[in-house]
Structure formats: structure tokens, C-alpha cells
Design an enzyme around this catalytic site. Sequence first.
Site, PDB file in Angstrom:
ATOM      1  N   ASN A   1      -6.424  11.792  -0.939  1.00 41.04           N
ATOM      2  CA  ASN A   1      -5.509  11.176   0.019  1.00 41.04           C
ATOM      3  C   ASN A   1      -6.335  10.383   1.022  1.00 41.04           C
ATOM      4  O   ASN A   1      -7.566  10.402   0.994  1.00 41.04           O
ATOM      5  CB  ASN A   1      -4.658  12.244   0.722  1.00 41.04           C
ATOM      6  CG  ASN A   1      -3.496  11.628   1.493  1.00 41.04           C
ATOM      7  OD1 ASN A   1      -2.758  10.800   0.950  1.00 41.04           O
ATOM      8  ND2 ASN A   1      -3.336  11.992   2.740  1.00 41.04           N
ATOM      9  N   LYS A   2      -5.656   9.694   1.901  1.00 43.76           N
ATOM     10  CA  LYS A   2      -6.330   8.867   2.894  1.00 43.76           C
ATOM     11  C   LYS A   2      -7.469   9.628   3.559  1.00 43.76           C
ATOM     12  O   LYS A   2      -7.307  10.787   3.945  1.00 43.76           O
ATOM     13  CB  LYS A   2      -5.317   8.413   3.951  1.00 43.76           C
ATOM     14  CG  LYS A   2      -5.924   7.586   5.075  1.00 43.76           C
ATOM     15  CD  LYS A   2      -6.462   6.257   4.590  1.00 43.76           C
ATOM     16  CE  LYS A   2      -7.108   5.477   5.722  1.00 43.76           C
ATOM     17  NZ  LYS A   2      -7.682   4.206   5.248  1.00 43.76           N
TER      18      LYS A   2
ATOM     19  N   ARG B   1       0.851  -1.192   0.000  1.00 35.03           N
ATOM     20  CA  ARG B   1       0.000   0.000   0.000  1.00 35.03           C
ATOM     21  C   ARG B   1       0.888   1.243   0.000  1.00 35.03           C
ATOM     22  O   ARG B   1       2.061   1.183   0.312  1.00 35.03           O
ATOM     23  CB  ARG B   1      -0.917   0.017   1.231  1.00 35.03           C
ATOM     24  CG  ARG B   1      -0.214  -0.393   2.519  1.00 35.03           C
ATOM     25  CD  ARG B   1      -0.824   0.188   3.740  1.00 35.03           C
ATOM     26  NE  ARG B   1      -0.731   1.639   3.758  1.00 35.03           N
ATOM     27  CZ  ARG B   1       0.363   2.295   4.078  1.00 35.03           C
ATOM     28  NH1 ARG B   1       1.478   1.658   4.397  1.00 35.03           N
ATOM     29  NH2 ARG B   1       0.380   3.607   4.067  1.00 35.03           N
ATOM     30  N   GLY B   2       0.297   2.373  -0.378  1.00 37.82           N
ATOM     31  CA  GLY B   2       1.024   3.627  -0.480  1.00 37.82           C
ATOM     32  C   GLY B   2       1.326   3.934  -1.925  1.00 37.82           C
ATOM     33  O   GLY B   2       1.856   3.092  -2.672  1.00 37.82           O
ATOM     34  N   ALA B   3       0.988   5.150  -2.348  1.00 36.24           N
ATOM     35  CA  ALA B   3       1.011   5.491  -3.775  1.00 36.24           C
ATOM     36  C   ALA B   3       2.332   5.192  -4.476  1.00 36.24           C
ATOM     37  O   ALA B   3       2.349   4.491  -5.496  1.00 36.24           O
ATOM     38  CB  ALA B   3       0.617   6.959  -3.959  1.00 36.24           C
TER      39      ALA B   3
ATOM     40  N   ARG C   1      -6.559  -1.274  -7.223  1.00 35.79           N
ATOM     41  CA  ARG C   1      -6.997  -0.135  -6.404  1.00 35.79           C
ATOM     42  C   ARG C   1      -7.204   1.049  -7.347  1.00 35.79           C
ATOM     43  O   ARG C   1      -6.252   1.514  -7.967  1.00 35.79           O
ATOM     44  CB  ARG C   1      -5.990   0.207  -5.301  1.00 35.79           C
ATOM     45  CG  ARG C   1      -5.778  -0.928  -4.308  1.00 35.79           C
ATOM     46  CD  ARG C   1      -5.170  -0.425  -3.014  1.00 35.79           C
ATOM     47  NE  ARG C   1      -6.135   0.355  -2.247  1.00 35.79           N
ATOM     48  CZ  ARG C   1      -5.805   1.050  -1.151  1.00 35.79           C
ATOM     49  NH1 ARG C   1      -4.554   1.096  -0.745  1.00 35.79           N
ATOM     50  NH2 ARG C   1      -6.738   1.727  -0.491  1.00 35.79           N
TER      51      ARG C   1
ATOM     52  N   ASP D   1      -2.636  10.227  -3.164  1.00 36.28           N
ATOM     53  CA  ASP D   1      -2.791   9.052  -4.012  1.00 36.28           C
ATOM     54  C   ASP D   1      -3.159   9.417  -5.441  1.00 36.28           C
ATOM     55  O   ASP D   1      -2.938   8.628  -6.354  1.00 36.28           O
ATOM     56  CB  ASP D   1      -3.838   8.117  -3.420  1.00 36.28           C
ATOM     57  CG  ASP D   1      -3.321   7.409  -2.182  1.00 36.28           C
ATOM     58  OD1 ASP D   1      -2.853   6.270  -2.311  1.00 36.28           O
ATOM     59  OD2 ASP D   1      -3.345   8.013  -1.096  1.00 36.28           O
TER      60      ASP D   1
ATOM     61  N   GLN E   1      -3.077   3.027  10.109  1.00 35.27           N
ATOM     62  CA  GLN E   1      -1.755   3.107   9.481  1.00 35.27           C
ATOM     63  C   GLN E   1      -0.828   4.068  10.228  1.00 35.27           C
ATOM     64  O   GLN E   1       0.388   3.896  10.227  1.00 35.27           O
ATOM     65  CB  GLN E   1      -1.883   3.544   8.015  1.00 35.27           C
ATOM     66  CG  GLN E   1      -2.519   2.516   7.107  1.00 35.27           C
ATOM     67  CD  GLN E   1      -3.990   2.772   6.885  1.00 35.27           C
ATOM     68  OE1 GLN E   1      -4.680   3.254   7.784  1.00 35.27           O
ATOM     69  NE2 GLN E   1      -4.500   2.453   5.698  1.00 35.27           N
TER      70      GLN E   1
END
Length: 334
Positions: free
Chosen positions: A217-218, A18-20, A52, A207, A166
Site C-alpha cells: 500500500n502507499k 490513481r488508486g487501485a 504502474r 494496491d 493525497q
Amino acid sequence: MCTDASALVEAIRSLAVRGAPVLGIAGAYGVALAAARGFDVEEAARALEGARPTAVNLSVGVRRAESAYRAALAETGDPTAAATAALAAARALHREDAEASARMAAHGLALLDELLPGGGHRVLTHCNTGSLVSGGEGTAFAVALAAHREGRLRRLWVDETRPLLQGSRLTAYEAARHGMAYTLLTDNAAGSLFAAGEVDAVLVGADRIAADGSVANKVGSYPLAVLARYHHVPFIVVAPLTTVDPGTPDGASIEVEQRPGFEVTELMAPQVPVTGAGAGIPVAPLGTQAHNPAFDVTPPELVTAIVTERGAVSPVTAEALAELCDGLRRTATG
């Protein structure tokens, strides 16, 4: 360990990966893996891209490796040579992301020092943006880490980042590993922290950044931007230019991924991946429906600056972003 593209797709969907930035890297390596093992590269690429939908870096990485594969196959007619080309493209993307991370850290620290003269920065961050999501030391976290190394970070405020934590599981770990002064808080405690004057700046990742400067973003980032604006605190987004998507005109055009409701109705075990309903401890009555978007969108007027490897954009406008992206394309094409 992922031994084929389908396993990697599942790892991405379950947030084991995970994470762009690292999604882009993983997507590129996934294409190379499919090519090396003799699988259908196009099929693997489309499955990886769809794992995703919000994080644009994933499709950027996939398409870069796929393009290298197809170009080499057309030139040589040799699948082995094409697989080697795909792997070389993935490794190049990996290196470039590490280099971009270092440059973003330098640009971000310079911006912090400009906006907040005198040092002693108290920075609030959301989700996880360090080396766990990057080929280097991260995006927003890398800026805070640079401030720490220069003795200019007074406190890193770490949102826990519900529902999968996270911040508490990952960002707090990274901060502790580097010996940073950090404090964990629940997401809903951020408002009182601003009101008490304890936050000098907000640093988040992204993201997907639309052409007009809207930032996905998150989930939880948008409320922080609203709080920051009300309390006259800079809200800074740190992301590589691969996160800017000129094909997405504005925030309303960003597809926001909807995650399973059980992530909210059950308290998840501390490890990743998220394995499915029933894997956690129920915290709501059986049958409760949950609204669980993975991301939210912050409009450009609430963003003080976007920091990229090529410098900072402030104020955030479509024209300024387009100029940066055009510069990157000119550099890439020689």
C-alpha cells in the site's frame, strides 16, 4: 481528457489517474478505447499494464477487456463487434467495483463494531481510498463513511501522506464533502497520536495483496502497522478481491514502484498531474538524491483483518485468502 491509450498511460504514470480499483477500471476502458479507434490492442494493453507495476488491479482490468476483445474477434471476425465486447467488459468491471465498494463498507463497519463495541470510533487512515479511486464510494474510506452515516464515527484522522499529499489534498476534501468529523495530521505525528490513546483503529487500502496476505500500500502504511501492533490497535486493510494476486507468493515478490526523486526534493503544486522536475518549489539543495518508493509492504502478521466484498479474513493466512479467491472464481464461472 484521454482520447487514446497513450494519453491514458501518461495520465496513470503522472498520477492524474490513481488508486487501485480505478486503475483497473481505467485499464479496461483504455483497451476498449484502443479497440474502438482501431489501434493495436495488444500494444496498448501492454503499455497500460506497465504504466504502474505495483497495482495489480491495473493488469486485471486490462486483461479482462483484452480477453473479451479477443474472444469476440475470434468468434465474429469483426473488429467493431470485438471493440463493443471490450467496452461491455469495462462497463461490467465498473459496475462490479461499485457493488464491491458497498459490500466492503458493510463488512468493514460490522468488523469495526465487533472489534470496538460501543461505537464512537476514532479511525486513522492513510493516502486516499474514497470515491476518487473507485467506481463506488471507495475501500477504506467507504468503511469510515458508513460509520459516519450510522453516527458511529467520532473522528477520522487523515495522514497528509507525503510526498504528494493525497491525504490532505484528496481525503480531507472527501471527508469535508460528506460532513465528517476529520482532522489532518503530518505523517510523522501519527506515533504521538497512538501514544495518547487517540486511535481506535487504522483503515487503509491496498494496491496488491500477495498470496500469503502481505499487503503493498502507499508508503507509510507499514510504519502505521508497526505502531498499531505496539499500541494494540486493529490494523485493517480494505480491498476488493481483484487486489489479491495469487501469482505473487509473498511480500518479497512484490515489485515496489520507485517514483522520481523530484517528488521529494520539490514541494509539488497542489494539482495533479505531477509534471516533472522543476515544476515545484525546491526544498532540498540542487543535486540531492532522494529515496522515493511509492509503496511499502506490510507482512500479514501485522494485519488484523483484510476486508473484501465477500467478507473479512482474520487472522490473515494464505489458506483463508485462497478460499475467498476460489469462491470468487467459482461464482464467476457459474
